[in-house]
Design a protein around this motif. Sequence first.
Motif, PDB file in Angstrom:
ATOM      1  N   LEU A  81      34.367 149.446 -12.194  1.00 39.44           N
ATOM      2  CA  LEU A  81      34.745 148.038 -12.193  1.00 39.44           C
ATOM      3  C   LEU A  81      36.140 147.853 -12.784  1.00 39.44           C
ATOM      4  CD1 LEU A  81      33.859 145.138 -11.594  1.00 39.44           C
ATOM      5  CD2 LEU A  81      32.835 145.069 -13.886  1.00 39.44           C
ATOM      6  N   GLY A  82      36.448 148.635 -13.803  1.00 40.48           N
ATOM      7  CA  GLY A  82      37.784 148.559 -14.404  1.00 40.48           C
ATOM      8  C   GLY A  82      38.871 148.893 -13.399  1.00 40.48           C
ATOM      9  N   ILE A  83      38.651 149.953 -12.623  1.00 43.98           N
ATOM     10  CA  ILE A  83      39.633 150.339 -11.602  1.00 43.98           C
ATOM     11  C   ILE A  83      39.768 149.244 -10.552  1.00 43.98           C
ATOM     12  CG2 ILE A  83      40.132 151.996  -9.760  1.00 43.98           C
ATOM     13  CD1 ILE A  83      38.710 154.114 -11.575  1.00 43.98           C
ATOM     14  N   GLN A  84      38.639 148.700 -10.104  1.00 43.52           N
ATOM     15  CA  GLN A  84      38.695 147.636  -9.095  1.00 43.52           C
ATOM     16  C   GLN A  84      39.407 146.397  -9.624  1.00 43.52           C
ATOM     17  OE1 GLN A  84      35.098 146.769  -6.853  1.00 43.52           O
ATOM     18  NE2 GLN A  84      34.304 148.794  -7.328  1.00 43.52           N
ATOM     19  N   ARG A  85      39.185 146.067 -10.907  1.00 48.14           N
ATOM     20  CA  ARG A  85      39.814 144.873 -11.469  1.00 48.14           C
ATOM     21  C   ARG A  85      41.310 145.048 -11.705  1.00 48.14           C
ATOM     22  NH1 ARG A  85      37.046 140.688 -14.101  1.00 48.14           N
ATOM     23  NH2 ARG A  85      38.279 140.942 -16.006  1.00 48.14           N
ATOM     24  N   VAL A  86      41.768 146.301 -11.885  1.00 47.80           N
ATOM     25  CA  VAL A  86      43.217 146.533 -11.944  1.00 47.80           C
ATOM     26  C   VAL A  86      43.827 146.199 -10.586  1.00 47.80           C
ATOM     27  CG1 VAL A  86      44.997 148.329 -12.084  1.00 47.80           C
ATOM     28  CG2 VAL A  86      43.200 148.225 -13.811  1.00 47.80           C
ATOM     29  N   ILE A  87      43.146 146.611  -9.520  1.00 45.63           N
ATOM     30  CA  ILE A  87      43.642 146.352  -8.163  1.00 45.63           C
ATOM     31  C   ILE A  87      43.491 144.880  -7.806  1.00 45.63           C
ATOM     32  CG2 ILE A  87      43.259 146.880  -5.717  1.00 45.63           C
ATOM     33  CD1 ILE A  87      42.212 149.667  -6.733  1.00 45.63           C
ATOM     34  N   ASP A  88      42.347 144.304  -8.142  1.00 42.10           N
ATOM     35  CA  ASP A  88      42.070 142.906  -7.794  1.00 42.10           C
ATOM     36  C   ASP A  88      41.445 142.204  -9.002  1.00 42.10           C
ATOM     37  OD1 ASP A  88      41.305 140.459  -6.812  1.00 42.10           O
ATOM     38  OD2 ASP A  88      40.021 141.251  -5.214  1.00 42.10           O
ATOM     39  N   PRO A  89      42.277 141.564  -9.833  1.00 40.91           N
ATOM     40  CA  PRO A  89      41.766 140.924 -11.054  1.00 40.91           C
ATOM     41  C   PRO A  89      40.796 139.776 -10.805  1.00 40.91           C
ATOM     42  CG  PRO A  89      44.164 141.179 -11.141  1.00 40.91           C
ATOM     43  CD  PRO A  89      43.735 141.507  -9.736  1.00 40.91           C
ATOM     44  N   THR A  90      40.658 139.340  -9.549  1.00 37.62           N
ATOM     45  CA  THR A  90      39.718 138.248  -9.274  1.00 37.62           C
ATOM     46  C   THR A  90      38.267 138.739  -9.209  1.00 37.62           C
ATOM     47  OG1 THR A  90      39.834 138.433  -6.849  1.00 37.62           O
ATOM     48  CG2 THR A  90      41.499 137.053  -7.934  1.00 37.62           C
ATOM     49  N   ILE A  91      38.064 140.054  -9.186  1.00 37.27           N
ATOM     50  CA  ILE A  91      36.693 140.578  -9.170  1.00 37.27           C
ATOM     51  C   ILE A  91      36.022 140.208 -10.491  1.00 37.27           C
ATOM     52  CG2 ILE A  91      35.263 142.657  -9.136  1.00 37.27           C
ATOM     53  CD1 ILE A  91      37.360 143.913  -7.297  1.00 37.27           C
ATOM     54  N   ARG A  92      34.834 139.661 -10.391  1.00 38.76           N
ATOM     55  CA  ARG A  92      34.134 139.154 -11.564  1.00 38.76           C
ATOM     56  C   ARG A  92      33.516 140.281 -12.385  1.00 38.76           C
ATOM     57  NH1 ARG A  92      29.718 136.937  -9.694  1.00 38.76           N
ATOM     58  NH2 ARG A  92      29.262 135.658 -11.519  1.00 38.76           N
ATOM     59  N   VAL A  93      33.700 140.206 -13.680  1.00 35.78           N
ATOM     60  CA  VAL A  93      33.081 141.178 -14.576  1.00 35.78           C
ATOM     61  C   VAL A  93      31.581 140.911 -14.696  1.00 35.78           C
ATOM     62  CG1 VAL A  93      33.297 139.929 -16.776  1.00 35.78           C
ATOM     63  CG2 VAL A  93      33.533 142.433 -16.732  1.00 35.78           C
ATOM     64  N   GLN A  94      31.151 139.766 -14.213  1.00 34.24           N
ATOM     65  CA  GLN A  94      29.754 139.359 -14.306  1.00 34.24           C
ATOM     66  C   GLN A  94      28.811 140.356 -13.637  1.00 34.24           C
ATOM     67  OE1 GLN A  94      29.308 136.464 -16.031  1.00 34.24           O
ATOM     68  NE2 GLN A  94      27.104 136.883 -16.101  1.00 34.24           N
ATOM     69  N   VAL A  95      29.320 141.118 -12.657  1.00 34.47           N
ATOM     70  CA  VAL A  95      28.456 142.110 -12.002  1.00 34.47           C
ATOM     71  C   VAL A  95      27.955 143.140 -13.022  1.00 34.47           C
ATOM     72  CG1 VAL A  95      30.363 143.636 -11.274  1.00 34.47           C
ATOM     73  CG2 VAL A  95      28.213 143.646 -10.015  1.00 34.47           C
TER      74      VAL A  95
END
Length: 199
Positions: free
Chosen positions: A168-182
């Motif tokens: 999730l950390g890697i995905q959020r670096v690429i797209d910060p709109t991804i929710r950490v709620q998952v």
Amino acid sequence: MARLTRAQSQARTRERLVATARQMFLTDGYHATSLDKVADTAGFSKGAVYSNFRNKDELCLAVLDDIHAAQIEEIAAVIAGKDQESAIAAFTGWAERMIGDEGWTLLEVEFAVQARRDPALRAELAARDRSIRATIAALADAWGEHNGPAALPSDDLATALLSLGIGLGIQRVIDPTIRVQVLTDTLRALIAAPDRQPT
């Protein structure tokens, strides 16, 4: 003021080098940061670096140890003494700030790639991953004593949460709109479903 002993002076030098390297690794990345730059920025000779660390890999391991210890301590502090929902809310706040932090995430990825062709360095990273998983498992065990068993054994729960957090950390670096709620929704599902515990 009392004069520092040699051991105290060396410990202080090491601490300053790690703090300086941490800032530089997080800002500029592993490969762009040289030992010369770290020494110069910290106000020491390159010899002072080599008297504390064999090479840049060893310095980076010390930096990652410092980061991991601080984050585990913070997580333990934010969930301590809280009921399930309050603890998850507190963990969510930590996750929003830290999962996908560009400097930390990219340093972890860059250093893992650095270790790809170095079996000794890979072994060092693997040992640290095992230690982190063990710490998460211990937190899960302590949690289970007050809130009941989770849907997975604590070791498996630790592996699942760490793996999801890294990805999730890697995905959020690429797209910060991804929710950490998952991550926190997964955590909630795993700790709230003892009837689905595998046999």
